[in-house]
Design a protein around this motif. Structure first.
Motif, mmCIF file in Angstrom:
data_model
loop_
_atom_site.group_PDB
_atom_site.id
_atom_site.type_symbol
_atom_site.label_atom_id
_atom_site.label_comp_id
_atom_site.label_asym_id
_atom_site.label_seq_id
_atom_site.Cartn_x
_atom_site.Cartn_y
_atom_site.Cartn_z
ATOM 1 N N GLY A 248 0.778 -1.228 0.000
ATOM 2 C CA GLY A 248 0.000 0.000 0.000
ATOM 3 C C GLY A 248 0.808 1.276 0.000
ATOM 4 O O GLY A 248 0.241 2.367 -0.006
ATOM 5 N N ILE A 249 2.145 1.186 0.011
ATOM 6 C CA ILE A 249 2.968 2.387 -0.047
ATOM 7 C C ILE A 249 3.756 2.406 -1.349
ATOM 8 O O ILE A 249 4.078 1.352 -1.906
ATOM 9 C CB ILE A 249 3.928 2.495 1.152
ATOM 10 C CG1 ILE A 249 4.917 1.325 1.158
ATOM 11 C CG2 ILE A 249 3.167 2.557 2.455
ATOM 12 C CD1 ILE A 249 5.968 1.448 2.226
ATOM 13 N N ALA A 250 4.034 3.597 -1.839
ATOM 14 C CA ALA A 250 4.698 3.758 -3.137
ATOM 15 C C ALA A 250 6.131 4.233 -2.945
ATOM 16 O O ALA A 250 6.396 5.181 -2.196
ATOM 17 C CB ALA A 250 3.929 4.756 -3.998
ATOM 18 N N LEU A 251 7.053 3.571 -3.620
ATOM 19 C CA LEU A 251 8.468 3.916 -3.593
ATOM 20 C C LEU A 251 8.864 4.373 -5.001
ATOM 21 O O LEU A 251 8.869 3.570 -5.938
ATOM 22 C CB LEU A 251 9.301 2.714 -3.171
ATOM 23 C CG LEU A 251 10.829 2.898 -3.143
ATOM 24 C CD1 LEU A 251 11.211 3.924 -2.090
ATOM 25 C CD2 LEU A 251 11.518 1.568 -2.866
ATOM 26 N N PRO A 252 9.177 5.642 -5.205
ATOM 27 C CA PRO A 252 9.472 6.137 -6.551
ATOM 28 C C PRO A 252 10.881 5.774 -7.012
ATOM 29 O O PRO A 252 11.754 5.432 -6.214
ATOM 30 C CB PRO A 252 9.315 7.655 -6.399
ATOM 31 C CG PRO A 252 9.675 7.914 -4.965
ATOM 32 C CD PRO A 252 9.195 6.723 -4.189
ATOM 33 N N ASN A 253 11.069 5.859 -8.327
ATOM 34 C CA ASN A 253 12.395 5.735 -8.951
ATOM 35 C C ASN A 253 13.108 4.432 -8.595
ATOM 36 O O ASN A 253 14.279 4.423 -8.198
ATOM 37 C CB ASN A 253 13.281 6.927 -8.578
ATOM 38 C CG ASN A 253 12.666 8.254 -8.997
ATOM 39 O OD1 ASN A 253 12.118 8.363 -10.089
ATOM 40 N ND2 ASN A 253 12.742 9.243 -8.124
ATOM 41 N N VAL A 254 12.403 3.330 -8.729
ATOM 42 C CA VAL A 254 12.978 2.017 -8.458
ATOM 43 C C VAL A 254 13.498 1.413 -9.760
ATOM 44 O O VAL A 254 12.777 1.351 -10.760
ATOM 45 C CB VAL A 254 11.937 1.072 -7.822
ATOM 46 C CG1 VAL A 254 12.483 -0.349 -7.717
ATOM 47 C CG2 VAL A 254 11.529 1.589 -6.448
ATOM 48 N N THR A 255 14.745 0.961 -9.736
ATOM 49 C CA THR A 255 15.323 0.293 -10.898
ATOM 50 C C THR A 255 14.985 -1.194 -10.843
ATOM 51 O O THR A 255 15.199 -1.845 -9.817
ATOM 52 C CB THR A 255 16.848 0.476 -10.926
ATOM 53 O OG1 THR A 255 17.157 1.864 -10.993
ATOM 54 C CG2 THR A 255 17.461 -0.226 -12.131
ATOM 55 N N PHE A 256 14.456 -1.722 -11.906
ATOM 56 C CA PHE A 256 14.096 -3.138 -11.989
ATOM 57 C C PHE A 256 14.397 -3.630 -13.397
ATOM 58 O O PHE A 256 14.728 -2.833 -14.295
ATOM 59 C CB PHE A 256 12.613 -3.348 -11.660
ATOM 60 C CG PHE A 256 11.668 -2.738 -12.646
ATOM 61 C CD1 PHE A 256 11.070 -3.512 -13.639
ATOM 62 C CD2 PHE A 256 11.372 -1.378 -12.607
ATOM 63 C CE1 PHE A 256 10.195 -2.946 -14.562
ATOM 64 C CE2 PHE A 256 10.511 -0.806 -13.522
ATOM 65 C CZ PHE A 256 9.920 -1.590 -14.503
ATOM 66 N N ALA A 257 14.304 -4.902 -13.606
ATOM 67 C CA ALA A 257 14.591 -5.485 -14.912
ATOM 68 C C ALA A 257 13.314 -5.981 -15.571
ATOM 69 O O ALA A 257 12.455 -6.574 -14.909
ATOM 70 C CB ALA A 257 15.585 -6.629 -14.777
ATOM 71 N N GLU A 258 13.210 -5.719 -16.859
ATOM 72 C CA GLU A 258 12.152 -6.299 -17.676
ATOM 73 C C GLU A 258 12.728 -7.543 -18.347
ATOM 74 O O GLU A 258 13.700 -7.459 -19.106
ATOM 75 C CB GLU A 258 11.675 -5.307 -18.731
ATOM 76 C CG GLU A 258 11.014 -4.061 -18.178
ATOM 77 C CD GLU A 258 10.396 -3.219 -19.290
ATOM 78 O OE1 GLU A 258 9.715 -3.795 -20.173
ATOM 79 O OE2 GLU A 258 10.608 -1.993 -19.291
#
Length: 507
Positions: A248-258
């Motif tokens: 329920g909380i948002a963490l901006p600018n997260v690097t992840f892999a597609e």
């Protein structure tokens, strides 16, 4: 009162009324104390009143005060929670006053700490009258608040369980959120999900939800090549940046892999879409900051701690009904550990190598007899079984009296099966960590799987030789972690274990 106003919860306040010719009458009054609220009862009567000694006004005022005192005395005998009727006094200068009876100290103490109430409220003092000491009430309330404190500051993430072998929960990426299920894996440190740009005939990608960058207003292109290999399965793709939503909380600018490629069938048949790593950044591809660290650095969780409570189904079935498939699988706790999920005391041991959550294990015993001494181990929520060096596992399996069936590939795969009617006769398996014994009974280290009306039982041990410098090493996976709550403290670099409760607490 400065101490009592430190947190917005109910507090026991002791007030002196100055009533009585020779002593002070003490009352316990409950009030909702917010950090900015001062306790000022009867604001209009804070200063001494002056009375005339002559005339009818004196009589009227005295009559009014006597009536008010009578009402207060009567209120002590009203049924709990029943409001008093409005009181109207005909004397001049007295207005209608509506009084409501608050909860008595006796009832409050019984709610907060029934054991203490049973002792205190039946102690006869001062001529046989029941006494309740405010200090004891405060201690009872503090103990109650301590039990609720951790749950109030923990961010819970519900987990699902598939066959006692896959524990996964939901996250979302992008704006608006695109939902995915992921394994929260303490044995890796990167986040990836399938991409809408899967290459070719990619079964694993086609069978799961895929991230579409063009549908997110918060997407940022990065495009660095990315590849990772696990104990079983691998993936490759490229990196992107977007908002991560979890619990329920948002963490901006997260690097992840597609993930554009997931070869083989390792990920094709999984219930989860991707993996969210919760190991140390030293094992992260490209040194990316793990999600739990980013949450803490952003001030979104209270403490640099997370914990797992994994539930184990008694008889999981591949042909489970929809209702059975919706059974809870446990809880990921971010920012602390909820004490309601375990019994006894947590045992902490230091992390010996900040890569996986690695620690020293004193010994492994089977049936009370030591078989392995002084070994390295890791707690790994992304591994279903308990694995160890092939030599050690083979010795344990042999001592259990289990032999590979004719033509089987047990010795090749490192996995072993057993007739289900022999499970109860298996000896207890004990891992000694930090001087404490963590024991699994036969049924607790066997996976009982039902398919098409037939039960199959597989030993939850797997032989796997991990080469140096990471190995040799024991991996305590979900078979172990479903019996014991595991706590991961990345502030103090330590791992904790405690016996998990059988039935999870209700909200």
């Amino acid at each position: 009162l400065a101490d009592l106003r430190c947190c917005p919860c109910q507090r026991a306040v002791r007030r002196s009324d100055g009533v009585g010719p020779s002593r002070i009458r003490e009352r316990i009054m409950l009030r909702d104390m917010s950090p900015t609220t001062a306790y000022t009862p009867f604001e209009g009567l804070r200063r001494p009143l002056r009375f005339s000694t002559h005339g009818p006004a004196t009589v009227a005022v005295l009559l009014a005060l006597a009536t008010l005192l009578a009402v207060l005395l009567l209120s002590a005998h009203e049924p709990l929670g029943s409001p008093l009727a409005e009181v109207a006094v005909s004397a001049r200068g007295i207005q209608t006053v509506r009084l409501t009876k608050s909860r008595s100290a006796k009832h409050t103490l019984k709610e907060l700490h029934p054991e203490t109430a049973a002792t205190l409220l039946h102690t006869k003092v001062h001529g046989g009258k029941e006494a309740c000491v405010s200090k004891c009430m405060a201690e009872a309330e503090m103990e109650s608040e301590k039990k609720e404190h951790t749950s109030a500051h923990v961010l819970p993430v519900e987990l699902k369980d598939f066959m006692n072998a896959q524990y996964y929960g939901e996250i979302a990426l992008g704006t608006p959120p695109q939902a995915f299920t992921v394994v929260f894996d303490t044995g890796s440190a990167n986040l990836w999900v399938p991409s809408a740009h899967c290459k070719g005939f990619n079964i694993a990608c086609l069978l799961h939800r895929r991230y579409t960058a063009s549908q997110s207003s918060t997407y940022t292109e990065q495009g660095h090549p990315f590849a990772i290999k696990y104990g079983s399965g691998s993936m490759s793709g490229y990196t992107s940046i977007d908002v991560l939503t979890i619990g329920g909380i948002a963490l901006p600018n997260v690097t992840f892999a597609e993930a554009t490629s997931e070869p083989g069938i390792a990920f094709a048949m999984t219930k989860f879409d991707g993996i969210l790593g919760m190991g140390f950044s030293s094992i992260a591809v490209d040194g990316q900051v793990p999600m739990h660290v980013a949450l803490y650095n952003a001030g979104l969780i209270a403490e640099p701690v997370f914990a797992f409570y994994l539930q184990k189904q008694a008889h999981p079935s591949l042909m489970a009904t929809p209702a059975e498939k919706d059974l809870g699988g446990g809880m990921l706790m971010l920012g602390g550990v909820d004490e309601r999920y375990y019994t006894g005391e947590l045992l902490y041991v230091p992390v010996t190598r900040k890569a996986y959550w690695q620690f020293d294990m004193d010994a492994v015993e089977l049936g009370g007899r030591r078989q392995v001494s002084k070994a390295a181990a890791i707690a790994d929520t992304g591994t279903s079984l308990i694995s160890g060096p092939r030599e050690d596992i083979s010795r344990l399996i042999s001592l259990m009296g289990i032999k590979p069936s004719s033509g089987s590939s047990d010795m090749d795969t490192g996995q072993y099966s057993i007739p289900c009617n022999q499970v109860d006769s298996l000896p207890p398996l004990t891992f000694i960590i930090g001087g404490r014994e963590f024991t699994l009974s036969g049924p607790q280290y066997v996976l009982d799987i039902s398919s098409f009306g037939k039960d199959e039982c597989m030993i939850g041990l797997m032989a796997m030789d991990v080469p140096p410098p990471a190995g040799p090493i024991w991996i305590l996976g979900d078979v172990f972690l479903s019996k014991y709550v595991s706590v991961y403290d990345f502030g103090e670099d330590r791992v904790g274990f405690a016996t998990a409760v059988e039935d999870p607490p209700t909200a």
